[in-house]
Write an enzyme that holds these catalytic residues in place. Structure first.
Site, PDB file in Angstrom:
ATOM      1  N   VAL A  22       0.860  -1.183   0.000  1.00  0.00           N
ATOM      2  CA  VAL A  22       0.000   0.000   0.000  1.00  0.00           C
ATOM      3  C   VAL A  22       0.893   1.230   0.000  1.00  0.00           C
ATOM      4  O   VAL A  22       1.772   1.360   0.851  1.00  0.00           O
ATOM      5  CB  VAL A  22      -0.933   0.032   1.238  1.00  0.00           C
ATOM      6  N   ALA A  78       4.568   4.136   2.776  1.00  0.00           N
ATOM      7  CA  ALA A  78       4.085   2.884   2.188  1.00  0.00           C
ATOM      8  C   ALA A  78       4.302   1.755   3.186  1.00  0.00           C
ATOM      9  O   ALA A  78       4.994   1.925   4.196  1.00  0.00           O
ATOM     10  CB  ALA A  78       4.839   2.576   0.905  1.00  0.00           C
ATOM     11  N   LYS A  79       3.710   0.631   2.928  1.00  0.00           N
ATOM     12  CA  LYS A  79       3.995  -0.568   3.717  1.00  0.00           C
ATOM     13  C   LYS A  79       3.609  -1.772   2.887  1.00  0.00           C
ATOM     14  O   LYS A  79       2.723  -1.691   2.036  1.00  0.00           O
ATOM     15  CB  LYS A  79       3.159  -0.566   4.998  1.00  0.00           C
ATOM     16  N   GLY A  80       4.288  -2.885   3.150  1.00  0.00           N
ATOM     17  CA  GLY A  80       3.953  -4.117   2.448  1.00  0.00           C
ATOM     18  C   GLY A  80       3.923  -5.270   3.412  1.00  0.00           C
ATOM     19  O   GLY A  80       4.344  -5.145   4.568  1.00  0.00           O
ATOM     20  N   ASP A  92      10.775  -4.996   8.204  1.00  0.00           N
ATOM     21  CA  ASP A  92       9.802  -4.775   9.273  1.00  0.00           C
ATOM     22  C   ASP A  92       9.692  -6.113  10.004  1.00  0.00           C
ATOM     23  O   ASP A  92      10.571  -6.965   9.845  1.00  0.00           O
ATOM     24  CB  ASP A  92       8.455  -4.310   8.689  1.00  0.00           C
TER      25      ASP A  92
END
Ligand code: GLU
Length: 424
Positions: free
Chosen positions: A68, A113-115, A154
């Protein structure tokens, strides 16, 4: 047989709503106009990909992956990739938004963002995780890029996965592109100080807050929930500077010693014990809930979202919370934290040391030059301290909490940038 890994439904607050409820308060303080409000709250891009992987036993399993991009107003999007069984799109959306606010608070030129991939990396072989990481990179090859979207580690990922991602992305482009990802191994263009950066930022924030509260670090006590990269390094750096760590915890449970845990020894034990504190001897075993309720000066939640909830917030006996994790305090618990007179240094400030040194790594990759540890630490400590002061002063000015102060600083910065870019 192929099947999709199901994402378990979480019986907790929706983390995106949790983020939005704070956003709303800050937006009101800023008097944000409705158009900007709608632009800033809505994620720019949400991608869900299916990742079919041949497992070591020859069976094909299809995993679900997410990325995202919440915002790219301040610059290319930036944020980690999480491998865990409970990763789902709502969580990734919230984490992506927190990255936007985090980068804005520390004033680095990135959007958020992050995934993530719904998987249990602990039960997978290195080969399976490598194939999964390479498949994820290829599935998102048009999303990632040094000027577009830059991933990082992460929960459940580390420099090993970043190396595979960099390699796969580079192969697809026919040339080595180090700046597409941060948190890489040093030999692949990683930055000195990146591994410790988040924990160091937690320590710097904790010291800045202790100064405001007039807590003497040499007499201070602390409990740290979570003993991964962020928790263990925060504990180590606080311990080295005189703070007594009375309790630590990980998924195996919590460990308490009234004379203080020897953090170096606990880290060495964890490293020799499959990264788990299970069976750690020089402490009394307590529950995670008991750890959160310890009478300490500083509590560092450094595991995941929603650990301080409306159910347990009444039990807290600390004076200061420094959020090493993203979203550890659910929005519904904020008011009680405030009522109890506990100062909370919010996630988007307290754990921003990681992305700050990620930014330094990206800068070094683009310069084709390496900085020394002294420069990395001096610059990141200064950025964190300045961000703390700005958030503190903003909170004072609006007579609000540090959390809302941090959102005000962040949203104001993104909103102003958006206006100058001629958003509408
Ligand atoms: N995953 C880390 C965070 O939540 C680091 C992100 C990055 O360095 O891009 O802040």
């Amino acid at each position: 047989m192929a099947y999709i890994e199901p994402a378990p439904i979480k019986d907790i607050e929706n983390p995106f709503e949790s983020m939005m409820s704070r956003f709303d308060v800050a937006a009101q303080i800023l008097g944000l106009d409705p158009a900007t409000y709608n632009v800033l709250k809505t994620p720019t891009k949400q991608v869900i990909v299916a990742l079919p992987i041949t497992m070591d036993n020859g069976q094909v399993r299809v995993f679900e992956g997410y990325r995202v991009i919440h915002s790219n107003i301040l610059g290319p999007a930036k944020g980690g990739i999480r491998y865990a069984m409970d990763v789902n799109i709502d969580e990734v959306k919230a984490l992506a938004a927190w990255m936007t606010w985090k980068c804005a608070v520390v004033d680095i030129p990135y959007g958020g963002a992050k995934g993530g991939i719904t998987c249990d990396p602990r039960s997978m072989s290195a080969g399976e995780i490598e194939r999964l990481t390479r498949a994820y990179t290829m599935a998102l090859i048009d999303v990632f890029g040094p000027d577009k979207d830059i991933p990082a580690p992460d929960m459940g990922t580390s420099q090993r996965e970043m190396a595979w991602l960099m390699d796969e992305f580079s192969k697809a482009h026919g040339t080595t592109i180090t700046a597409v990802v941060t948190g890489k191994p040093l030999v692949l263009g990683g930055s000195v100080g990146r591994v410790e950066a988040t924990g160091r930022g937690v320590m710097v924030s904790a010291f800045a807050a202790m100064e405001k509260l007039k807590i003497n670090p040499f007499k201070a006590t602390c409990a740290v929930q979570g003993f991964g990269n962020v928790g263990s390094i925060s504990a180590k750096l606080l311990h080295e500077r005189g703070v007594k760590i009375l309790g630590v915890s990980d998924v195996s449970g919590a460990y308490f010693n009234e004379n203080g845990i020897n953090i170096e020894e606990a880290i060495a034990y964890r490293d020799s014990n499959n990264m788990s504190l299970e069976g750690y001897q020089n402490a009394q075993k307590i529950t995670n809930e008991e750890l959160l309720a310890l009478e300490v000066d500083v509590l560092v939640p450094a595991a995941k979202e929603d650990v301080i909830t409306p159910e347990n917030v009444h039990n807290l006996r600390c004076k200061l919370i420094v959020e090493g994790a993203n979203g550890p305090t659910s929005a519904k618990a904020d008011a009680v934290v405030q009522e109890k007179g506990i100062m909370a240094v919010p996630d988007i400030l307290a754990n921003s040391g990681g992305v700050t040194v990620s930014y330094f790594e990206w800068v070094q990759n683009r310069l084709g030059y390496k900085w020394g540890l002294d420069r990395v630490q001096r610059r990141s400590d200064r950025i964190l301290k300045e961000a703390f002061d700005k958030v503190y002063n903003t909170a004072q000015k609006h007579d609000t909490t540090l959390r809302i102060g941090a959102y005000v600083v962040a949203i104001d910065k993104v909103a102003q940038t958006y206006k100058f870019r001629g958003g509408f």
